[in-house]
Structure formats: C-alpha cells, structure tokens
Design an enzyme around this catalytic site. Structure first.
Site, PDB file in Angstrom:
ATOM      1  CD  GLU A  40      -1.374   0.710   3.621  1.00  0.00           C
ATOM      2  OE1 GLU A  40      -1.670   1.875   3.937  1.00  0.00           O
ATOM      3  OE2 GLU A  40      -1.820  -0.286   4.208  1.00  0.00           O
ATOM      4  CB  THR A  65      -3.295   7.432   4.870  1.00  0.00           C
ATOM      5  OG1 THR A  65      -2.215   6.609   5.329  1.00  0.00           O
ATOM      6  CG2 THR A  65      -3.517   8.489   5.940  1.00  0.00           C
ATOM      7  CE  LYS A  88      -4.350   0.825   9.568  1.00  0.00           C
ATOM      8  NZ  LYS A  88      -3.873   1.853   8.646  1.00  0.00           N
TER       9      LYS A  88
END
Length: 217
Positions: free
Chosen positions: A44, A73, A133
C-alpha cells in the site's frame, strides 16, 4: 488507469501488506521489484506520501505483475476517488469512514478499515470490510487478536503498527489473517544507502518468518 482486480490468491500466498509512507518516487521504483522478488505480494502507498497518486499510477504501469498495489490513509471520498483513478486495487483507512467503506463495497474494491475496540472492529466488518486493520496494534499485542477472535472468529483481522520480525510469528499464531508492516519492513538505513541487495535479504527474512509461522498454524 484500468482497474485490474485485486488478487486474493496473491495475498493468501503472502499475507503481509507492506506500507510505504513518505519515501521518494525513485526509491519506490527500486523497492517494488525487490519486494516482489523477495516473495511479497501486496503493498500500500499511503495517500499522505508526496505525489501518492502518480506513484500508484507508475507502480501499476510498471510493477503490476505479481503485485497487489493499493492506497493507504484514505480518509475521505475525495481521497478514494483519487486513489481509484490512479489505479489502486485495494484501499486501507486509518479510521472507520462509513462512506468510504460503503463506496468500496459498492464498487467491489477490497477495503481494510482501521479499528481498535471490539465494537469498532465489528462495526467495520458489518459495514462490509474485507478485512479489518486493527490499529495501532503496538499497545495491544498478539493476545488481543486471540481474545477478539474467540467470540468473533468469522472476522478477518490485520493487525498493523509495531509489527516486526520479533513478534510477527506470535500475531499469526494468535489468529491474524494478515499483517500490516511499515517501517520495520522498509528499513530506512538500507533505503538511504540504496542498498537494494541488503533490502532484499532483509525482506526475505520476513518472508521466511511468515512462512514458518503459517506452517505452524
């Protein structure tokens, strides 16, 4: 950028999501092939990295073979649109944004939202998270994953934050379905020295540890 679908097969082969934050585009260009050669499959690029969208675009154009490339993010629908337009194949968020999760579910994009408490984790899952997550995992430790999984064993959890060579096996043994790893994986000194051979060896150590831990499950 055409949307080549995310490969769950690649992630299950190596259930680690490498997190690239704040690195230079030129360095990332060197890192991606080394990452893949070491046996890792999913990476990522965080949206708060300078030039994130062009980095994702470039990665998808030149390094897509054998790699899942996503955006991290992602906090808003604007971020999400930018990430998907750049070709991101999956999305990671630091928090639960119902709008972002629902938009990903609707568009069939895997979404790994960040959550901390059992209630948040369950909420993220019930909104349609592909995997949750658990962040920041540093202060919780592997036992927390085991404890959450006991009553909620259908949830897929990806602890992130403070995962290193020393504790990654413990997280897999506790039932983690994946691990998000950033600075421990992308060793700053090796990258600054442009020591790509050293970085490959460093990444292979993580792969060996991961394979051993998965073999013991």
């Amino acid at each position: 950028m055409s949307q080549q679908p995310f490969s769950w097969e690649l992630l299950s082969k190596a259930p680690v999501v490498g997190i690239i934050r704040g690195l230079q585009p030129d360095d990332i260009d060197h890192i991606l092939p080394v990452y893949r050669e070491a046996g890792l499959t999913t990476i990522e690029i965080t949206m708060n990295t300078a030039g994130a969208t062009s980095i994702i675009q470039n990665a998808r154009q030149h390094h897509a073979e054998g790699l899942n490339i996503g955006a991290g993010t992602v906090c808003t629908l604007d971020d999400l649109d930018l990430a998907l337009d750049a070709g991101a194949q999956f999305v990671v968020t630091p928090v639960i944004s119902k709008k972002v999760i629902k938009a990903c579910v609707k568009r069939d994009i895997p979404i790994f939202p960040g959550a901390f408490t059992p209630s948040e984790i369950y909420k993220a899952w019930s909104l349609g998270a592909s995997m949750v997550k658990v962040y920041p995992a540093t202060s919780l430790g592997p036992e927390y994953i085991r404890d959450v999984k006991a009553p909620l064993n259908q949830l897929r959890l990806m602890p992130t934050g403070g995962i290193s060579l020393d504790n990654m096996a413990a997280y897999f043994k506790a039932g983690a379905d994946g691990l998000g790893i950033g600075s421990h994986l992308f060793d700053k000194a090796l990258i600054q020295a442009k020591n790509w051979t050293g970085l490959k060896t460093h990444l292979q150590n993580f792969v060996s540890c991961m394979q051993a831990a998965m073999g013991q499950r």
